[in-house]
Write a protein that holds these residues in place. Sequence first.
Motif, PDB file in Angstrom:
ATOM      1  N   ASP A 166     -11.338  10.372   5.504  1.00 14.78           N
ATOM      2  CA  ASP A 166      -9.945   9.958   5.295  1.00 14.78           C
ATOM      3  C   ASP A 166      -9.580  10.270   3.852  1.00 14.78           C
ATOM      4  O   ASP A 166     -10.038   9.610   2.922  1.00 14.78           O
ATOM      5  N   PHE A 198     -10.430   0.158   4.792  1.00 14.96           N
ATOM      6  CA  PHE A 198      -9.056   0.162   5.300  1.00 14.96           C
ATOM      7  C   PHE A 198      -9.030  -0.500   6.690  1.00 14.96           C
ATOM      8  O   PHE A 198      -9.865  -0.181   7.547  1.00 14.96           O
ATOM      9  N   TYR A 249      -5.257   0.977  -6.265  1.00 13.77           N
ATOM     10  CA  TYR A 249      -5.763  -0.368  -5.988  1.00 13.77           C
ATOM     11  C   TYR A 249      -6.898  -0.691  -6.946  1.00 13.77           C
ATOM     12  O   TYR A 249      -7.581   0.217  -7.417  1.00 13.77           O
ATOM     13  N   GLY A 282       0.814  -1.211   0.000  1.00 11.32           N
ATOM     14  CA  GLY A 282       0.000   0.000   0.000  1.00 11.32           C
ATOM     15  C   GLY A 282       0.845   1.257   0.000  1.00 11.32           C
ATOM     16  O   GLY A 282       0.555   2.166   0.766  1.00 11.32           O
ATOM     17  N   ASN A 319      -9.263   2.857  -0.137  1.00 13.85           N
ATOM     18  CA  ASN A 319      -8.471   1.643   0.017  1.00 13.85           C
ATOM     19  C   ASN A 319      -9.419   0.654   0.708  1.00 13.85           C
ATOM     20  O   ASN A 319      -9.986   1.020   1.752  1.00 13.85           O
TER      21      ASN A 319
HETATM   22  C1  LIG Z   1      -7.105   4.690   3.539  1.00 16.04           C
HETATM   23  C2  LIG Z   1      -5.876   4.898   4.323  1.00 16.04           C
HETATM   24  N1  LIG Z   1      -5.882   5.776   5.333  1.00 16.04           N
HETATM   25  C3  LIG Z   1      -4.802   6.009   6.090  1.00 16.04           C
HETATM   26  C4  LIG Z   1      -3.631   5.330   5.852  1.00 16.04           C
HETATM   27  C5  LIG Z   1      -2.474   5.620   6.761  1.00 16.04           C
HETATM   28  O1  LIG Z   1      -1.395   6.094   6.069  1.00 16.04           O
HETATM   29  P1  LIG Z   1      -0.187   6.826   6.813  1.00 16.04           P
HETATM   30  O2  LIG Z   1      -0.258   6.507   8.240  1.00 16.04           O
HETATM   31  O3  LIG Z   1       1.033   6.286   6.145  1.00 16.04           O
HETATM   32  O4  LIG Z   1      -0.389   8.276   6.537  1.00 16.04           O
HETATM   33  C6  LIG Z   1      -3.558   4.391   4.821  1.00 16.04           C
HETATM   34  C7  LIG Z   1      -2.339   3.615   4.572  1.00 16.04           C
HETATM   35  O5  LIG Z   1      -2.301   2.664   3.827  1.00 16.04           O
HETATM   36  C8  LIG Z   1      -4.707   4.180   4.026  1.00 16.04           C
HETATM   37  O6  LIG Z   1      -4.715   3.314   3.009  1.00 16.04           O
END
Ligand SMILES: Cc1ncc(COP(=O)(O)O)c(C=O)c1O
Length: 373
Positions: A196, A120, A313, A33, A168
Amino acid sequence: MTEFSERVESVSISGIREVFEAAGDDAINLGLGQPDFSAPAHAHEAAVEAIRDGRADGYTGNKGMRPLREAIAAKHERDQGIDVSPDDIIATAGGSEALHIALEAHVDAGDEVILPDPGFVSYDALTKLAGGEPVPVPLRDDLTLDPAAVEDAITDDTAAFVVNSPGNPTGAVSPPEDIREFARIADEHDVLCVSDEVYEYTVFDGEFRSPAEFAETDNVVVVNSASKLYSMTGWRLGWVHASSRRIERMLRVHQYIQACASAPAQFAAEAALTGPQDQVSEMTESFRRRRDIVVSGLEDIGLDVPTPGGAFYCMPEVPDGFVEECLERGVIVVPGDAFGEHGDGYARLSYATDEESLREALDVMAEAYDAVA
Ligand SMILES: Cc1ncc(COP(=O)(O)O)c(C=O)c1O
């Protein structure tokens, strides 16, 4: 003997790791990811200079350095026309910590949090760690989250719902009218919408919109991060923006679990946000090309796959045994049920890898499909 807390026992280590471990070292990894680019050179330089000059050795303010928060506020003004005060931003250890403090600050024991399913992995786990009850909502056939399904799931115990577009594990981009609906639902039902937005910059079809553009109350908390915007996953620098009162509550959690985001990472992210943005469009173009290769390759194999409008994805429906056959043949894909029970029967493929490997992986997936279809 001291037992483990019920909260920690209610979550387990993400199934994604296990999939990686099951595959050989030379496997083609479509499970990752993270973007496969370097961070922008000016971000590297800003951090290195700050380190050399001794400016990155100490704690920063709890919310993060003022120039970084100004750069984040300017980003939201530039991209979404939203007026965010630098005082209403907390720089966090990635979007991950931003999600954590958002839920910790708003979820009480027994409160319900409505989540996209598949979604996620952190949403479910962080809800449970906050003592809340995840309420998974299945997605539409095109893998977007249906505002009507969210509204139907709201009860007197609902504390929050999570929106993630581009998403995601799906890559789906919600249309602007749905984003506007999420804002209305947050306003009318007086529940929190955690938006998010970490894949904001990776959109090929449709457009990115934030519920924060539409909400009339302060019921939207926005999570974002340099991780996917600028290919800076390892720097661990994200942020949250919300109203002053919500920021003040989230700061109470952040202050005690984190003190402040890493200072070198703050310098790097500030430079990424304020410097040239060409890398963003180059990355998006590259992901778009790869998306096209993967989607048409999967269709040629005979798999049904909603065309993802963003992120990196896609989620084809796959026959039983497909994921295991791919793994045995040296291609890592993640089973859809790692992202929730409604992900069963799907696989998540990340195309954050070079085009040659993607073509090779598609050949292998064709063999895997023939073995099980
Ligand atoms: C949908 C989503 N939110 C948040 C994150 C968190 O990412 P990070 O902590 O690297 O900013 C991810 C990481 O894969 C994600 O896919």
